[in-house]
Design a protein around this motif. Sequence first.
Motif, PDB file in Angstrom:
ATOM      1  N   ILE A  37      -6.377  -4.597  12.444  1.00  0.00           N
ATOM      2  CA  ILE A  37      -6.059  -3.064  12.309  1.00  0.00           C
ATOM      3  C   ILE A  37      -4.495  -3.219  13.061  1.00  0.00           C
ATOM      4  O   ILE A  37      -3.716  -2.941  12.915  1.00  0.00           O
ATOM      5  N   GLU A  38      -4.782  -4.106  14.250  1.00  0.00           N
ATOM      6  CA  GLU A  38      -3.602  -3.569  15.318  1.00  0.00           C
ATOM      7  C   GLU A  38      -2.407  -4.905  14.604  1.00  0.00           C
ATOM      8  O   GLU A  38      -1.360  -5.006  15.068  1.00  0.00           O
ATOM      9  N   ASN A  39      -2.395  -5.254  12.840  1.00  0.00           N
ATOM     10  CA  ASN A  39      -1.177  -6.018  12.714  1.00  0.00           C
ATOM     11  C   ASN A  39      -0.240  -4.927  12.190  1.00  0.00           C
ATOM     12  O   ASN A  39       0.498  -4.233  12.214  1.00  0.00           O
ATOM     13  N   LYS A  40       1.261  -5.507  12.786  1.00  0.00           N
ATOM     14  CA  LYS A  40       2.229  -4.851  13.267  1.00  0.00           C
ATOM     15  C   LYS A  40       3.080  -5.358  11.567  1.00  0.00           C
ATOM     16  O   LYS A  40       3.894  -4.438  10.948  1.00  0.00           O
ATOM     17  N   GLN A  41       2.674  -6.197  10.594  1.00  0.00           N
ATOM     18  CA  GLN A  41       3.218  -6.663   9.235  1.00  0.00           C
ATOM     19  C   GLN A  41       3.118  -4.903   8.046  1.00  0.00           C
ATOM     20  O   GLN A  41       1.389  -4.261   8.331  1.00  0.00           O
ATOM     21  N   SER A  42       4.046  -4.634   7.685  1.00  0.00           N
ATOM     22  CA  SER A  42       3.401  -3.403   6.597  1.00  0.00           C
ATOM     23  C   SER A  42       3.687  -3.658   5.164  1.00  0.00           C
ATOM     24  O   SER A  42       4.355  -2.523   5.051  1.00  0.00           O
ATOM     25  N   GLY A  43       3.640  -5.079   4.826  1.00  0.00           N
ATOM     26  CA  GLY A  43       3.541  -5.142   3.198  1.00  0.00           C
ATOM     27  C   GLY A  43       1.904  -4.026   2.837  1.00  0.00           C
ATOM     28  O   GLY A  43       1.355  -3.555   2.940  1.00  0.00           O
ATOM     29  N   VAL A  44       2.102  -4.279   1.365  1.00  0.00           N
ATOM     30  CA  VAL A  44       1.334  -3.712   0.512  1.00  0.00           C
ATOM     31  C   VAL A  44      -0.076  -4.052   0.972  1.00  0.00           C
ATOM     32  O   VAL A  44      -1.276  -3.374   0.608  1.00  0.00           O
ATOM     33  N   ILE A  45      -0.380  -5.324   0.481  1.00  0.00           N
ATOM     34  CA  ILE A  45      -1.412  -6.221   1.159  1.00  0.00           C
ATOM     35  C   ILE A  45      -1.985  -5.371   1.999  1.00  0.00           C
ATOM     36  O   ILE A  45      -3.456  -5.386   2.379  1.00  0.00           O
ATOM     37  N   THR A  46      -1.086  -5.707   3.248  1.00  0.00           N
ATOM     38  CA  THR A  46      -1.830  -5.475   4.576  1.00  0.00           C
ATOM     39  C   THR A  46      -2.089  -4.555   4.874  1.00  0.00           C
ATOM     40  O   THR A  46      -3.302  -3.840   5.451  1.00  0.00           O
ATOM     41  N   HIS A  47      -1.596  -3.334   4.052  1.00  0.00           N
ATOM     42  CA  HIS A  47      -1.795  -1.491   4.366  1.00  0.00           C
ATOM     43  C   HIS A  47      -3.296  -1.430   3.259  1.00  0.00           C
ATOM     44  O   HIS A  47      -3.979  -0.582   4.021  1.00  0.00           O
ATOM     45  N   LYS A  48      -4.116  -2.108   2.462  1.00  0.00           N
ATOM     46  CA  LYS A  48      -4.766  -2.027   1.427  1.00  0.00           C
ATOM     47  C   LYS A  48      -5.744  -2.841   2.166  1.00  0.00           C
ATOM     48  O   LYS A  48      -7.127  -2.936   2.508  1.00  0.00           O
ATOM     49  N   GLN A  49      -5.535  -4.190   3.259  1.00  0.00           N
ATOM     50  CA  GLN A  49      -6.562  -4.596   4.362  1.00  0.00           C
ATOM     51  C   GLN A  49      -7.014  -3.544   5.443  1.00  0.00           C
ATOM     52  O   GLN A  49      -8.308  -3.389   5.559  1.00  0.00           O
ATOM     53  N   LYS A  50      -5.519  -2.560   5.976  1.00  0.00           N
ATOM     54  CA  LYS A  50      -6.008  -1.691   7.019  1.00  0.00           C
ATOM     55  C   LYS A  50      -7.396  -0.852   6.153  1.00  0.00           C
ATOM     56  O   LYS A  50      -7.950  -0.476   7.348  1.00  0.00           O
ATOM     57  N   GLU A  51      -6.656  -0.258   5.204  1.00  0.00           N
ATOM     58  CA  GLU A  51      -7.293   0.688   4.926  1.00  0.00           C
ATOM     59  C   GLU A  51      -9.353   0.664   4.723  1.00  0.00           C
ATOM     60  O   GLU A  51      -9.939   1.083   5.114  1.00  0.00           O
ATOM     61  N   ALA A  52      -9.173  -0.714   3.903  1.00  0.00           N
ATOM     62  CA  ALA A  52     -10.154  -1.343   4.028  1.00  0.00           C
ATOM     63  C   ALA A  52     -11.314  -1.980   5.260  1.00  0.00           C
ATOM     64  O   ALA A  52     -12.999  -1.273   5.307  1.00  0.00           O
ATOM     65  N   ALA A  53     -10.532  -2.038   6.457  1.00  0.00           N
ATOM     66  CA  ALA A  53     -10.784  -2.225   7.794  1.00  0.00           C
ATOM     67  C   ALA A  53     -11.653  -1.593   8.242  1.00  0.00           C
ATOM     68  O   ALA A  53     -12.608  -0.588   8.808  1.00  0.00           O
TER      69      ALA A  53
END
Length: 154
Positions: A37-53
């Motif tokens: 959730i607090e990951n500062k990266q902004s890639g597509v994969i990170t975004h999908k991981q944040k949405e799932a979390a």
Amino acid sequence: MVHCGIEKNETPARAKNFTNEEVLLLSELVGKNRSVIENKQSGVITHKQKEAAWQKLTMEFNASTSGDHRSTKMLIEKWRNTKKTSTKSYSANKKSLYKTGGGPKDFSIVLETPVDAIVHDIIGARMTGYEAECDSDYVMASMYRFDKYYHLTC
């Protein structure tokens, strides 16, 4: 004019405010998922991981509370506001410590709450700031520690 059960000029009902217990629960759940959730990266994969979390967190949150059903959007916004509030509280406390000029003590400063402690643990230095190694206070403290351990006299 009625459309889908809501009049055109009528706005949807406002949700109830979060209780202190709900804010604490939200903070604890975010703490469990902080690496995503607090990951500062902004890639597509990170975004999908944040949405799932956030989706998983929303399901856990709603299962653990007996109050109103909260949407993912509501929880994300509440978490952002909680971080802002905790950071402002910390900043106000720190500012009051360094006040000069006398006068009465400012008793409006709020003590750290359990939520503030969790937020501080999650976001760390983004809340408190970083130590400045070039600051004169830092240099003086380093010299004091050096003198203390090596017993140097001038």
